[in-house]
Design a protein around this motif. Sequence first.
Motif, PDB file in Angstrom:
ATOM      1  N   ARG A 220       3.024   6.019  -6.212  1.00 26.88           N
ATOM      2  CA  ARG A 220       2.322   5.278  -7.254  1.00 26.88           C
ATOM      3  C   ARG A 220       3.096   3.996  -7.526  1.00 26.88           C
ATOM      4  O   ARG A 220       4.280   4.036  -7.859  1.00 26.88           O
ATOM      5  CB  ARG A 220       2.229   6.087  -8.550  1.00 26.88           C
ATOM      6  CG  ARG A 220       1.469   5.335  -9.664  1.00 26.88           C
ATOM      7  CD  ARG A 220       1.500   6.103 -10.965  1.00 26.88           C
ATOM      8  NE  ARG A 220       2.805   6.042 -11.601  1.00 26.88           N
ATOM      9  CZ  ARG A 220       3.203   6.845 -12.586  1.00 26.88           C
ATOM     10  NH1 ARG A 220       2.397   7.798 -12.998  1.00 26.88           N
ATOM     11  NH2 ARG A 220       4.382   6.730 -13.118  1.00 26.88           N
ATOM     12  N   ASP A 269      -5.911   5.300 -11.042  1.00 26.09           N
ATOM     13  CA  ASP A 269      -5.913   3.872 -10.726  1.00 26.09           C
ATOM     14  C   ASP A 269      -6.330   3.068 -11.949  1.00 26.09           C
ATOM     15  O   ASP A 269      -7.283   3.424 -12.646  1.00 26.09           O
ATOM     16  CB  ASP A 269      -6.895   3.570  -9.600  1.00 26.09           C
ATOM     17  CG  ASP A 269      -6.307   3.876  -8.235  1.00 26.09           C
ATOM     18  OD1 ASP A 269      -7.044   3.744  -7.251  1.00 26.09           O
ATOM     19  OD2 ASP A 269      -5.127   4.231  -8.155  1.00 26.09           O
ATOM     20  N   TYR A 271      -6.701  -1.208 -13.315  1.00 26.29           N
ATOM     21  CA  TYR A 271      -6.521  -2.643 -13.110  1.00 26.29           C
ATOM     22  C   TYR A 271      -6.965  -3.353 -14.375  1.00 26.29           C
ATOM     23  O   TYR A 271      -8.122  -3.248 -14.780  1.00 26.29           O
ATOM     24  CB  TYR A 271      -7.322  -3.143 -11.911  1.00 26.29           C
ATOM     25  CG  TYR A 271      -7.178  -4.631 -11.702  1.00 26.29           C
ATOM     26  CD1 TYR A 271      -5.990  -5.164 -11.204  1.00 26.29           C
ATOM     27  CD2 TYR A 271      -8.199  -5.502 -12.029  1.00 26.29           C
ATOM     28  CE1 TYR A 271      -5.836  -6.524 -11.032  1.00 26.29           C
ATOM     29  CE2 TYR A 271      -8.064  -6.864 -11.856  1.00 26.29           C
ATOM     30  CZ  TYR A 271      -6.873  -7.370 -11.347  1.00 26.29           C
ATOM     31  OH  TYR A 271      -6.725  -8.729 -11.189  1.00 26.29           O
ATOM     32  N   LYS A 279      -1.670   1.508  -8.663  1.00 21.48           N
ATOM     33  CA  LYS A 279      -2.355   1.828  -7.410  1.00 21.48           C
ATOM     34  C   LYS A 279      -1.518   2.822  -6.617  1.00 21.48           C
ATOM     35  O   LYS A 279      -0.318   2.997  -6.858  1.00 21.48           O
ATOM     36  CB  LYS A 279      -2.613   0.563  -6.585  1.00 21.48           C
ATOM     37  CG  LYS A 279      -1.393  -0.262  -6.280  1.00 21.48           C
ATOM     38  CD  LYS A 279      -1.787  -1.554  -5.562  1.00 21.48           C
ATOM     39  CE  LYS A 279      -0.558  -2.409  -5.274  1.00 21.48           C
ATOM     40  NZ  LYS A 279      -0.930  -3.674  -4.600  1.00 21.48           N
ATOM     41  N   TYR A 280      -2.169   3.462  -5.636  1.00 25.18           N
ATOM     42  CA  TYR A 280      -1.541   4.534  -4.870  1.00 25.18           C
ATOM     43  C   TYR A 280      -1.661   4.267  -3.372  1.00 25.18           C
ATOM     44  O   TYR A 280      -2.579   3.592  -2.910  1.00 25.18           O
ATOM     45  CB  TYR A 280      -2.221   5.873  -5.183  1.00 25.18           C
ATOM     46  CG  TYR A 280      -1.913   6.393  -6.563  1.00 25.18           C
ATOM     47  CD1 TYR A 280      -0.825   7.238  -6.781  1.00 25.18           C
ATOM     48  CD2 TYR A 280      -2.695   6.028  -7.652  1.00 25.18           C
ATOM     49  CE1 TYR A 280      -0.540   7.704  -8.051  1.00 25.18           C
ATOM     50  CE2 TYR A 280      -2.405   6.486  -8.922  1.00 25.18           C
ATOM     51  CZ  TYR A 280      -1.327   7.328  -9.113  1.00 25.18           C
ATOM     52  OH  TYR A 280      -1.034   7.783 -10.373  1.00 25.18           O
ATOM     53  N   ILE A 301      -7.391   5.701  -3.311  1.00 28.01           N
ATOM     54  CA  ILE A 301      -7.961   5.549  -4.643  1.00 28.01           C
ATOM     55  C   ILE A 301      -7.893   6.908  -5.330  1.00 28.01           C
ATOM     56  O   ILE A 301      -8.374   7.906  -4.791  1.00 28.01           O
ATOM     57  CB  ILE A 301      -9.417   5.063  -4.590  1.00 28.01           C
ATOM     58  CG1 ILE A 301      -9.517   3.693  -3.905  1.00 28.01           C
ATOM     59  CG2 ILE A 301     -10.016   4.992  -5.991  1.00 28.01           C
ATOM     60  CD1 ILE A 301      -8.821   2.577  -4.643  1.00 28.01           C
TER      61      ILE A 301
END
Length: 314
Positions: A220, A269, A271, A279-280, A301
Motif C-alpha cells: 500500500r 483505494d 484519491y 493505491k496498491y 484496485i
Amino acid sequence: MVKPNLLVVIDGKDVFFPGETVRGAVVIQLEESLEAKAVVLKFLGKAHWHNDDDSEASHGRGYLFNNEITLVSPQLQKRESNIILDSGKHSFPFEFILPSELPTSYRHHYDVQHWEAWISYTIEAVIERKFYERNDTYSLEFRVQEERNLNLMPDLNEYSEVLSEKNVRSFFGFSYGLSYVKLSVPKRGYYLGDIINATVDIDHAAYTNQTKEVTLELVRETSYLTLKDKSRKTTSLTIKKSLLQESLQANTMYKCSDFLSVPMDLTPDVYVKDCLQIKYFLLLTVRQLTARNITCRLPLIIVKRPESEMYYLK
C-alpha cells in the motif's frame, strides 16, 4: 433569550451515490421571534489524514467540496441589515447535487503504523447571529458509497500480467544472459477480505546464475501533502510472503501459484485531488545469487464491498 431548536432532515436515506441529489429541509422551532444576520446551509466533504512515524508527525486536510446556500437573508426578506424570524416553526427545503466523483465515506485507524485517515460528509445549518452573539449551528453527517462495484467494472475482472526481461549481469560486470520473470493475476480488482491468487513464472537463460529467493508483496503506497510545509510524503505498508523454499538452479524454468489475503482493516483505494492518494500493487522480487534483483510491479484496485452499505440505499 431562548435558544432556537435547529434541525436538518434528509429525505428518505442517509447514504448516497456520487452524482445523486440530496434533498431535505432545515427546520427551526422558535418560542419567540429572532433577529439574525442570515440562515445558511453548508455542504462539506473533507478528507483527513495523520501519520505519526518515528521521525515527525504529518497530517493534513483536503476539501472534496465546500458549498454554501443562503436560505434566508436580508435581501430575501427585503430588509436592509437583518432578518426577523417570527415565533413558531419554520421549514426551509433544500437540494444539493453531489459531485460525480467522490470517494466512499470511511474512518480508519491503524495502531501499528500510527496511521489514521477518514473521509466525512456533513450538512451544517447555521443561524448567523449578530457579531456579539454566538451562532446557532446543527451538523448532520451522511455517507457516500462510491460506485465501484467490481461486477460493474469488467476491466478489473480481466486477467492481468506484467513481464520483466533483463540481461542479467553480476555486480562484477560478468554477463549471465537473459532472465524472464512474469507475474500474473486472474483479475486486478479486489474487495477487502478477498484472496489474491498470483502466478509466478521464472525462465533462466543464464547458465551460471542462480535464484536464491522469490518474494511476493502486497504494498500500500500512501502519498499525501503535509500542512506544515506543503511537502509531499510517501509511506508504505507491506504484506510479504516468501514463495521459494530452496534455491532455484540456473538454466531452469520455475512456475508456482500462491495467494495473499487482503486484510479487512486495510484502507481502500482513495484519491482526493492532489492532497491524498492511497493505491496498491503487487511486487514480485527475484533475488539472484550473484546478480542484481529482478522486480515486477503489478497495480491493483482494492475497494470496500458495496454490499456493506447497500441496505441503506433502498
